[in-house]
Write a protein that holds these residues in place. Structure first.
Motif, PDB file in Angstrom:
ATOM      1  N   TYR A 252       5.448  11.598  15.299  1.00 31.56           N
ATOM      2  CA  TYR A 252       5.149  10.340  14.524  1.00 31.56           C
ATOM      3  C   TYR A 252       5.373   9.327  15.637  1.00 31.56           C
ATOM      4  CZ  TYR A 252       5.158   6.199  11.801  1.00 31.56           C
ATOM      5  OH  TYR A 252       5.385   4.724  11.248  1.00 31.56           O
ATOM      6  N   LEU A 253       4.564   8.396  16.008  1.00 29.98           N
ATOM      7  CA  LEU A 253       4.727   7.464  16.975  1.00 29.98           C
ATOM      8  C   LEU A 253       5.119   6.119  16.145  1.00 29.98           C
ATOM      9  CD1 LEU A 253       1.886   8.218  19.180  1.00 29.98           C
ATOM     10  CD2 LEU A 253       3.715   9.365  19.274  1.00 29.98           C
ATOM     11  N   SER A 254       6.405   6.100  16.288  1.00 29.03           N
ATOM     12  CA  SER A 254       7.156   4.909  15.076  1.00 29.03           C
ATOM     13  C   SER A 254       6.748   3.473  15.693  1.00 29.03           C
ATOM     14  CB  SER A 254       8.455   4.890  14.719  1.00 29.03           C
ATOM     15  OG  SER A 254       9.124   4.829  15.984  1.00 29.03           O
ATOM     16  N   GLY A 255       6.707   2.603  14.820  1.00 28.62           N
ATOM     17  CA  GLY A 255       6.421   1.024  15.213  1.00 28.62           C
ATOM     18  C   GLY A 255       7.823   0.144  15.125  1.00 28.62           C
ATOM     19  N   PRO A 256       7.582  -1.032  14.609  1.00 30.68           N
ATOM     20  CA  PRO A 256       8.669  -1.978  14.680  1.00 30.68           C
ATOM     21  C   PRO A 256       9.968  -1.511  13.829  1.00 30.68           C
ATOM     22  CG  PRO A 256       6.785  -3.098  14.537  1.00 30.68           C
ATOM     23  CD  PRO A 256       6.154  -1.669  14.424  1.00 30.68           C
ATOM     24  N   GLU A 257      11.248  -1.508  14.247  1.00 27.90           N
ATOM     25  CA  GLU A 257      12.319  -0.957  13.714  1.00 27.90           C
ATOM     26  C   GLU A 257      12.322  -1.336  12.413  1.00 27.90           C
ATOM     27  OE1 GLU A 257      15.798   0.435  16.028  1.00 27.90           O
ATOM     28  OE2 GLU A 257      15.127  -1.229  17.194  1.00 27.90           O
TER      29      GLU A 257
ATOM     30  N   ALA B   8       0.309   7.833  14.429  1.00 31.25           N
ATOM     31  CA  ALA B   8       0.697   6.705  15.215  1.00 31.25           C
ATOM     32  C   ALA B   8       0.704   5.534  13.923  1.00 31.25           C
ATOM     33  CB  ALA B   8      -0.551   6.277  16.026  1.00 31.25           C
ATOM     34  N   TYR B   9       1.755   4.917  14.278  1.00 31.63           N
ATOM     35  CA  TYR B   9       1.989   3.676  13.495  1.00 31.63           C
ATOM     36  C   TYR B   9       0.920   3.005  12.995  1.00 31.63           C
ATOM     37  CZ  TYR B   9       3.700  -0.867  11.961  1.00 31.63           C
ATOM     38  OH  TYR B   9       4.182  -2.077  11.239  1.00 31.63           O
TER      39      TYR B   9
ATOM     40  N   ILE C 272       0.846  -0.991  -0.001  1.00 34.63           N
ATOM     41  CA  ILE C 272       0.052   0.034  -0.129  1.00 34.63           C
ATOM     42  C   ILE C 272       0.981   1.272   0.134  1.00 34.63           C
ATOM     43  CG2 ILE C 272      -1.721   1.304   1.610  1.00 34.63           C
ATOM     44  CD1 ILE C 272      -2.877  -1.331   2.047  1.00 34.63           C
ATOM     45  N   ASP C 273       0.303   2.210  -0.685  1.00 36.16           N
ATOM     46  CA  ASP C 273       1.408   3.482  -0.645  1.00 36.16           C
ATOM     47  C   ASP C 273       1.334   4.411   0.530  1.00 36.16           C
ATOM     48  OD1 ASP C 273       2.702   5.709  -1.364  1.00 36.16           O
ATOM     49  OD2 ASP C 273       1.364   6.161  -3.252  1.00 36.16           O
ATOM     50  N   GLN C 274       2.231   3.785   1.367  1.00 42.42           N
ATOM     51  CA  GLN C 274       2.354   4.150   2.790  1.00 42.42           C
ATOM     52  C   GLN C 274       2.786   5.493   2.818  1.00 42.42           C
ATOM     53  OE1 GLN C 274       0.953   2.233   5.124  1.00 42.42           O
ATOM     54  NE2 GLN C 274       1.222   0.387   4.458  1.00 42.42           N
ATOM     55  N   ARG C 275       3.895   5.932   2.016  1.00 36.29           N
ATOM     56  CA  ARG C 275       4.356   7.257   2.201  1.00 36.29           C
ATOM     57  C   ARG C 275       3.489   8.416   1.842  1.00 36.29           C
ATOM     58  NH1 ARG C 275       9.690   8.821  -1.120  1.00 36.29           N
ATOM     59  NH2 ARG C 275       9.975  11.119  -0.832  1.00 36.29           N
ATOM     60  N   GLU C 276       2.418   7.718   0.703  1.00 36.85           N
ATOM     61  CA  GLU C 276       1.554   8.880   0.358  1.00 36.85           C
ATOM     62  C   GLU C 276       0.390   9.077   1.486  1.00 36.85           C
ATOM     63  OE1 GLU C 276      -0.809  11.677  -1.917  1.00 36.85           O
ATOM     64  OE2 GLU C 276       1.285  11.242  -2.051  1.00 36.85           O
ATOM     65  N   GLY C 277       0.091   7.903   1.882  1.00 37.43           N
ATOM     66  CA  GLY C 277      -0.798   7.927   2.830  1.00 37.43           C
ATOM     67  C   GLY C 277      -0.517   8.750   4.180  1.00 37.43           C
ATOM     68  N   ALA C 278       0.649   8.630   4.723  1.00 38.74           N
ATOM     69  CA  ALA C 278       1.177   9.258   5.915  1.00 38.74           C
ATOM     70  C   ALA C 278       1.279  10.850   5.534  1.00 38.74           C
ATOM     71  CB  ALA C 278       2.741   8.983   6.099  1.00 38.74           C
TER      72      ALA C 278
ATOM     73  N   GLY D 228       8.874   2.869   8.067  1.00 37.20           N
ATOM     74  CA  GLY D 228       9.826   3.649   7.371  1.00 37.20           C
ATOM     75  C   GLY D 228       9.145   4.450   6.474  1.00 37.20           C
ATOM     76  N   MET D 229       8.213   3.841   5.673  1.00 36.33           N
ATOM     77  CA  MET D 229       7.740   4.764   4.499  1.00 36.33           C
ATOM     78  C   MET D 229       6.715   5.947   5.271  1.00 36.33           C
ATOM     79  SD  MET D 229       8.698   3.908   1.553  1.00 36.33           S
ATOM     80  CE  MET D 229      10.310   3.983   2.432  1.00 36.33           C
ATOM     81  N   ARG D 230       6.100   5.499   6.154  1.00 33.32           N
ATOM     82  CA  ARG D 230       5.176   6.331   7.075  1.00 33.32           C
ATOM     83  C   ARG D 230       5.928   7.660   7.593  1.00 33.32           C
ATOM     84  NH1 ARG D 230       1.629   1.522   9.535  1.00 33.32           N
ATOM     85  NH2 ARG D 230       0.466   0.995   7.682  1.00 33.32           N
TER      86      ARG D 230
END
Length: 339
Positions: free
Chosen positions: A190-195, A248-249, A167-173, A201-203
């Motif tokens: 931005y509350l990041s998730g798993p490293e 949030a992630y 999914i286009d995560q970058r565009e969504g974020a 990373g894209m978000r």
């Protein structure tokens, strides 16, 4: 080349019939089924819908399997963590597409553990026709090594050299950040998730790019577990240095974050606007309802399964770029004042 399949009425259906139904060239229909990834998402969806309407695709794939392209009629599906509801939709889509072609899906849960995931892949290799990875946390090199041994498609992550559906995560974020800014946010956390999460990373890249373009502050906090507990810890960290908006992630983190800051006396969205990812059912049951970014997760699973079946049956995998599906923002009360 003429490729036939029988519809329910017993009539011969060809790619030319599908092409006429979809309003595309026959060569486009051929690429949709034999060269996964070489056709745009929207065009492929149009072709698949047309094929389903006239009874072509399911029978054609089943016939290919019966001809010997599939040895075990089984697909292996390894999920990063089934406790994360986002993966359920992917599993549902993959299982449906496989069952339509007469295949069974064997499921493994890695529980966010790379060693467990690797062991599950090794166990599955000799017993399945193809492998699907959902949100894999393994290194790219490991995934590429396994993909050389068995037909494979990776979901929700782009891996160079391996067929992927994302999914286009970058565009969504980016859209989420712009939305918060349009409602007055001058700083976003931005509350990041798993490293090792590609989506994470894209978000963050999308948030950072949008902030730079808008001239506002973007700050990354974490990493945190992609769970309710992770969201609570993220809120405790954020309270020490607040921002106007939070992305949030995932929704699990966003929901817990919102609950925690509300307990501390903050008003949402007046004191902080919040956006999550994945559109979980619980996102519509809170007060205010949670704004979220979502993609067609079930369709992602179905598309990935269709691709891995095609690869297992001899189609050439497209590995130079992923199949990209659109993301969209669902704006609710957590990010914009309600009238």
């Amino acid at each position: 080349m003429r490729s036939d399949g029988d519809n329910e009425a017993g009539e011969s259906v060809t790619i030319y019939d599908v092409a006429a139904e979809a309003g595309v060239a026959a060569s486009t229909v051929s690429r949709t089924f034999s060269r996964p990834g070489r056709v745009s998402y929207s065009t492929a969806e149009k072709v698949r819908a047309a094929a389903e309407r006239i009874g072509y695709r399911t029978e054609a794939v089943a016939r290919a399997s019966a001809a010997g392209g599939s040895a075990t009629k089984t697909l292996g599906l390894v999920v990063a963590d089934i406790a994360n509801p986002v993966f359920i939709e992917m599993v549902r889509g993959a299982e449906y597409a496989a069952s339509q072609a007469g295949l069974t899906v064997v499921f493994s849960n890695a529980r966010e553990n790379g060693k467990r995931e690797y062991e599950a892949l090794n166990r599955a290799l000799p017993t399945v026709d193809g492998l699907l990875l959902a949100g894999s946390r393994l290194p790219d090199t490991t995934i590429r090594t396994v993909a050389k041994q068995k037909a494979m498609v990776v979901m929700n992550r782009e891996v160079r050299g391996v067929a992927s559906v994302v999914i286009d995560q970058r565009e969504g974020a980016r859209t989420a950040a712009e939305h918060l800014a349009s409602h007055g946010a001058r700083s976003i956390a931005y509350l990041s998730g798993p490293e090792r999460s590609w989506a994470d990373g894209m978000r963050w890249t999308g948030v950072r790019d949008a902030a730079a373009a808008l001239g506002i502050e973007a700050r990354r906090l974490g990493p945190f577990l992609p769970t309710m507990t992770g969201g609570q810890r993220a809120a405790e960290t954020w309270l020490g240095s607040r921002t106007d908006g939070v992305i949030a992630y995932n929704d699990l983190m966003a929901l817990s974050f919102m609950q925690t800051v509300q307990i501390r006396g903050l008003e949402v969205p007046d004191d902080v606007g919040i956006v999550g990812f994945d559109d979980l059912l619980a996102s519509r049951l809170t007060r205010p309802q949670l704004s979220t970014v979502v993609g067609p997760l079930e369709r992602m699973g179905a598309t990935a399964a269709a691709h891995v079946m095609a690869i297992a049956n001899g189609a050439q995998a497209t590995t130079d770029r992923p199949v990209v599906m659109p993301a969209r923002l669902i704006a609710r009360g957590s990010s914009e004042p309600q009238p």
